[in-house]
Design a protein around this motif. Structure first.
Motif, short mmCIF file in Angstrom:
data_model
loop_
_atom_site.label_atom_id
_atom_site.label_comp_id
_atom_site.label_asym_id
_atom_site.label_seq_id
_atom_site.Cartn_x
_atom_site.Cartn_y
_atom_site.Cartn_z
N GLY A 43 0.79 -1.22 0.00
CA GLY A 43 0.00 0.00 0.00
C GLY A 43 0.83 1.27 0.00
O GLY A 43 0.30 2.34 -0.30
N ARG A 44 2.10 1.16 0.35
CA ARG A 44 3.00 2.31 0.34
C ARG A 44 4.04 2.23 -0.77
O ARG A 44 4.44 3.25 -1.32
CB ARG A 44 3.72 2.44 1.68
CG ARG A 44 2.79 2.66 2.86
CD ARG A 44 3.57 2.97 4.14
NE ARG A 44 4.41 1.85 4.55
CZ ARG A 44 5.75 1.90 4.63
NH1 ARG A 44 6.39 3.03 4.34
NH2 ARG A 44 6.43 0.84 5.03
N PHE A 45 4.49 1.02 -1.08
CA PHE A 45 5.50 0.80 -2.11
C PHE A 45 4.86 0.21 -3.35
O PHE A 45 3.92 -0.59 -3.26
CB PHE A 45 6.58 -0.16 -1.62
CG PHE A 45 7.47 0.35 -0.53
CD1 PHE A 45 7.21 1.54 0.14
CD2 PHE A 45 8.60 -0.37 -0.17
CE1 PHE A 45 8.04 2.00 1.14
CE2 PHE A 45 9.44 0.07 0.84
CZ PHE A 45 9.16 1.26 1.49
N THR A 46 5.40 0.57 -4.51
CA THR A 46 4.91 0.06 -5.77
C THR A 46 6.09 -0.31 -6.67
O THR A 46 6.95 0.53 -6.92
CB THR A 46 4.03 1.08 -6.51
OG1 THR A 46 2.93 1.45 -5.68
CG2 THR A 46 3.49 0.47 -7.81
N VAL A 47 6.11 -1.55 -7.13
CA VAL A 47 7.17 -1.99 -8.02
C VAL A 47 6.68 -1.93 -9.47
O VAL A 47 5.49 -2.10 -9.74
CB VAL A 47 7.63 -3.43 -7.67
CG1 VAL A 47 6.54 -4.45 -7.99
CG2 VAL A 47 8.93 -3.78 -8.40
N SER A 48 7.59 -1.68 -10.38
CA SER A 48 7.26 -1.69 -11.79
C SER A 48 8.46 -2.15 -12.60
O SER A 48 9.59 -2.04 -12.15
CB SER A 48 6.78 -0.32 -12.28
OG SER A 48 7.78 0.67 -12.10
N ARG A 49 8.18 -2.68 -13.78
CA ARG A 49 9.23 -3.15 -14.67
C ARG A 49 9.13 -2.46 -16.01
O ARG A 49 8.05 -2.39 -16.60
CB ARG A 49 9.13 -4.66 -14.90
CG ARG A 49 9.33 -5.52 -13.67
CD ARG A 49 9.24 -7.00 -14.00
NE ARG A 49 10.33 -7.44 -14.88
CZ ARG A 49 10.98 -8.59 -14.78
NH1 ARG A 49 10.67 -9.44 -13.80
NH2 ARG A 49 11.93 -8.90 -15.64
N ASP A 50 10.24 -1.96 -16.49
CA ASP A 50 10.33 -1.42 -17.83
C ASP A 50 11.26 -2.34 -18.61
O ASP A 50 12.48 -2.20 -18.56
CB ASP A 50 10.86 0.01 -17.83
CG ASP A 50 10.79 0.65 -19.20
OD1 ASP A 50 10.82 -0.07 -20.21
OD2 ASP A 50 10.70 1.89 -19.27
N ASN A 51 10.68 -3.31 -19.31
CA ASN A 51 11.48 -4.30 -19.99
C ASN A 51 12.29 -3.72 -21.15
O ASN A 51 13.37 -4.20 -21.46
CB ASN A 51 10.59 -5.44 -20.50
CG ASN A 51 10.03 -6.28 -19.36
OD1 ASN A 51 10.60 -6.35 -18.28
ND2 ASN A 51 8.91 -6.94 -19.62
N ALA A 52 11.77 -2.68 -21.78
CA ALA A 52 12.49 -2.05 -22.88
C ALA A 52 13.78 -1.40 -22.40
O ALA A 52 14.77 -1.35 -23.14
CB ALA A 52 11.60 -1.02 -23.57
N LYS A 53 13.78 -0.90 -21.17
CA LYS A 53 14.95 -0.25 -20.60
C LYS A 53 15.74 -1.15 -19.66
O LYS A 53 16.73 -0.71 -19.07
CB LYS A 53 14.54 1.01 -19.85
CG LYS A 53 13.92 2.09 -20.73
CD LYS A 53 13.57 3.32 -19.92
CE LYS A 53 12.98 4.41 -20.80
NZ LYS A 53 12.61 5.61 -20.00
N ASN A 54 15.30 -2.40 -19.52
CA ASN A 54 15.95 -3.34 -18.61
C ASN A 54 16.09 -2.76 -17.21
O ASN A 54 17.15 -2.86 -16.57
CB ASN A 54 17.33 -3.74 -19.15
CG ASN A 54 17.25 -4.56 -20.42
OD1 ASN A 54 16.21 -5.12 -20.76
ND2 ASN A 54 18.36 -4.63 -21.14
N THR A 55 15.02 -2.17 -16.73
CA THR A 55 15.07 -1.48 -15.46
C THR A 55 13.90 -1.87 -14.56
O THR A 55 12.75 -1.97 -15.02
CB THR A 55 15.07 0.04 -15.67
OG1 THR A 55 16.19 0.41 -16.48
CG2 THR A 55 15.17 0.77 -14.34
N LEU A 56 14.20 -2.08 -13.31
CA LEU A 56 13.22 -2.36 -12.28
C LEU A 56 13.15 -1.16 -11.35
O LEU A 56 14.18 -0.63 -10.94
CB LEU A 56 13.63 -3.62 -11.50
CG LEU A 56 12.67 -4.12 -10.42
CD1 LEU A 56 11.44 -4.76 -11.06
CD2 LEU A 56 13.38 -5.12 -9.51
N TYR A 57 11.94 -0.75 -11.00
CA TYR A 57 11.75 0.42 -10.15
C TYR A 57 11.04 0.05 -8.85
O TYR A 57 10.30 -0.93 -8.78
CB TYR A 57 10.91 1.48 -10.86
CG TYR A 57 11.50 1.99 -12.16
CD1 TYR A 57 12.46 2.99 -12.15
CD2 TYR A 57 11.10 1.47 -13.38
CE1 TYR A 57 13.00 3.46 -13.34
CE2 TYR A 57 11.63 1.93 -14.57
CZ TYR A 57 12.59 2.93 -14.54
OH TYR A 57 13.12 3.40 -15.71
#
Length: 128
Positions: free
Chosen positions: A65-79
């Protein structure tokens, strides 16, 4: 050569926000389960969230509820977007890749040994 490089850590007051990034290289990033872990001084490493290739996310209860993960596969980056930070969130945060699987099983969150590559970490410090 697999490399994971975290960035975005820093010092923030309680209630503030930070966005962590994990830049991956040397492997097919989009085909592996990834995770964020953290370790505070004197404590064991714990899973914060795992993220598989098709949107399956499992969060540590205390950050849900406070943290959110996301993936940008085109940039090979995890946030990792961290909002409403608390002093107890203070830790070194690590990005990691699971062993030979695009699937993040729920129990991976409690088993850092299932991850075979790790970044050097980025420090998050939350003051009250």
């Amino acid at each position: 050569q697999v490399q994971l490089v975290e960035s975005g850590g820093g010092s923030v007051q309680a209630g503030g926000s930070l966005r962590l990034s994990c830049a991956a290289s040397g492997y097919s990033y989009s085909k592996y389960c990834m995770g964020w872990f953290r370790q505070a001084p004197g404590k064991e490493r714990e899973g914060v969230v795992t993220a598989d290739i098709d949107g399956g996310f499992v969060y540590l209860d205390s950050v849900n509820g406070r943290f959110t993960v996301s993936r940008d596969n085109a940039k090979n980056t995890l946030y990792l977007q961290m909002n409403r930070l608390k002093p107890e969130d203070t830790a070194m945060y690590y990005c990691a890749r699971a062993r030979n699987t695009p699937i993040c099983y729920s129990w991976y969150l409690k088993n850092p040994s299932e991850f075979d590559y790790w970044g050097q970490g980025t420090q998050v410090t939350v003051s009250s």
